[in-house]
Design a protein around this motif. Structure first.
Motif, mmCIF file in Angstrom:
data_model
loop_
_atom_site.group_PDB
_atom_site.id
_atom_site.type_symbol
_atom_site.label_atom_id
_atom_site.label_comp_id
_atom_site.label_asym_id
_atom_site.label_seq_id
_atom_site.Cartn_x
_atom_site.Cartn_y
_atom_site.Cartn_z
ATOM 1 N N ALA A 63 32.231 46.873 29.812
ATOM 2 C CA ALA A 63 31.875 45.156 29.176
ATOM 3 C C ALA A 63 30.635 45.863 27.967
ATOM 4 N N GLU B 191 31.518 38.741 31.276
ATOM 5 C CA GLU B 191 31.479 39.202 30.634
ATOM 6 C C GLU B 191 32.377 39.873 29.068
ATOM 7 N N GLU C 210 36.040 39.578 31.271
ATOM 8 C CA GLU C 210 36.104 39.880 32.563
ATOM 9 C C GLU C 210 35.651 39.169 33.250
ATOM 10 N N PHE D 104 24.757 40.607 44.457
ATOM 11 C CA PHE D 104 25.509 41.473 43.418
ATOM 12 C C PHE D 104 23.954 43.032 44.118
ATOM 13 N N PHE E 203 30.617 50.371 34.250
ATOM 14 C CA PHE E 203 29.542 50.809 33.561
ATOM 15 C C PHE E 203 29.531 51.447 33.227
ATOM 16 N N LYS F 62 40.554 49.115 35.188
ATOM 17 C CA LYS F 62 39.192 48.608 34.571
ATOM 18 C C LYS F 62 38.045 49.451 34.208
ATOM 19 N N LYS G 110 24.940 47.747 30.982
ATOM 20 C CA LYS G 110 25.652 46.855 32.815
ATOM 21 C C LYS G 110 24.910 48.535 33.355
ATOM 22 N N ALA H 69 35.204 47.687 42.293
ATOM 23 C CA ALA H 69 34.133 47.492 40.931
ATOM 24 C C ALA H 69 34.330 46.084 40.669
ATOM 25 N N SER H 70 34.192 44.974 42.232
ATOM 26 C CA SER H 70 33.986 43.455 41.604
ATOM 27 C C SER H 70 35.229 42.875 41.034
HETATM 28 C C1 OOG Z 1 30.625 46.322 38.884
HETATM 29 C C2 OOG Z 1 31.460 46.450 37.543
HETATM 30 C C3 OOG Z 1 30.825 46.866 36.584
HETATM 31 C C4 OOG Z 1 30.885 46.658 33.669
HETATM 32 O O1 OOG Z 1 32.073 46.057 32.760
HETATM 33 O O2 OOG Z 1 30.346 47.281 33.398
HETATM 34 C C5 OOG Z 1 31.200 46.513 35.305
HETATM 35 C C6 OOG Z 1 29.331 44.840 38.409
HETATM 36 O O3 OOG Z 1 29.026 45.136 37.783
HETATM 37 O O4 OOG Z 1 29.954 44.327 39.758
HETATM 38 O O5 OOG Z 1 32.579 46.092 34.834
#
Ligand code: OOG
Length: 261
Positions: A233, A108, A140, A149, A66, A63, A71, A161-162
């Motif tokens: 995203a 997202e 996601e 967060f 950012f 994945k 984002k 990355a969460s």
């Molecule tokens: C981190 C993951 C960011 C994206 O698509 O930008 C992400 C977060 O925002 O917690 O997956």
């Protein structure tokens, strides 16, 4: 853990984050108590994934994070990051996601690529296009292991990355759909809650795939045939409550849907 001096700090941070995810509770941010550079944070991320592999999970893709300004602005960071996806994170199409084990889930809209040939290192756009076996609309589910967060870039890298879950709509022939500028819509219980364009993802989600190939190679990995790459995203992430139906659609790609409970 007998003596704190014996414990490898990377392994200790990975254990803290992995145990928090398993228990569905937040963890302390590594950078609250120590310096953590991005390279070490990626070692923590890999150690988290190794723990999941030891429990029987298999890596099935990557994945990107950012990759859109929406984002970066939402989260207050300014660099592209990546994380690993495992088979346990894949939510069956139209399936049910139980939010009970999650901390603070968000969702997202994304574009996903199915890898048809191995990709790693510096690749040209033409090579990226040739390696894509399918394109799909996707979503996601994020679940930061840090309260609210709130994190720095190394913190979120260490936290894979969460990543928490993802779902992918029907794969389309990449020759039939140009992913560069597709309208995306997120609906919750039939109400439109976010709209965007795949062009928000680095100008073209293929650029995110090219970045993924470069970044995984720096970590000694490759994008393998059958792997999925989530390009990132296209909009800011939305809170994901329980008991709702979410539909993410993209022009020309159809939709991906999930119910939460
Ligand atoms: C981190 C993951 C960011 C994206 O698509 O930008 C992400 C977060 O925002 O917690 O997956």
């Amino acid at each position: 853990m007998s003596d704190a001096h014996d414990v490898d700090p990377v392994a200790a941070l990975a254990a803290r984050l992995d145990e928090a995810a398993l228990a569905g509770r937040t963890a302390e941010r590594p950078t609250d108590t120590a310096d953590l550079d991005p390279a070490t944070a990626y070692r923590v991320q890999r150690a988290v994934i190794e723990r999941r592999i030891a429990r029987g999970e298999a890596p099935i893709g990557v994945k990107m994070g950012f990759t859109s300004r929406a984002k970066m602005i939402q989260m207050g960071v300014d660099d592209v990051i990546w994380g690993l996806l495992t088979d346990a994170m894949l939510i069956e199409e139209g399936g049910v996601l139980d939010t009970a084990g999650l901390i603070q889930p968000r969702i997202e809209p994304e574009i996903a690529f199915l890898i048809g040939r191995p990709l790693a290192g510096a690749i040209t756009p033409a090579e990226a296009v040739r390696a894509v076996a399918g394109v799909a609309v996707a979503y996601e589910v994020l679940d930061s292991r840090y309260a609210d967060f709130a994190f720095t870039l190394p913190d979120v890298i260490a936290d894979n990355a969460s990543a928490a879950g993802f779902g992918v709509g029907p794969w389309r022939d990449p020759g039939a759909v140009d992913p560069a500028n597709l309208g995306l819509l997120v609906e919750i219980d039939g109400r439109p809650v976010a709209t965007g364009s795949s062009a928000a993802i680095l100008g073209n989600p293929l650029r995110s795939l090219i970045a993924a190939a470069r970044l995984v190679a720096e970590a000694g990995l490759e994008l393998r045939p059958g792997w999925i790459v989530l390009a990132g995203a296209a909009t800011a992430a939305l809170p994901l409550p329980k008991g709702v139906h979410v539909r993410v659609s993209a022009a020309g790609l159809g939709r991906a849907e999930v119910n939460t409970r």
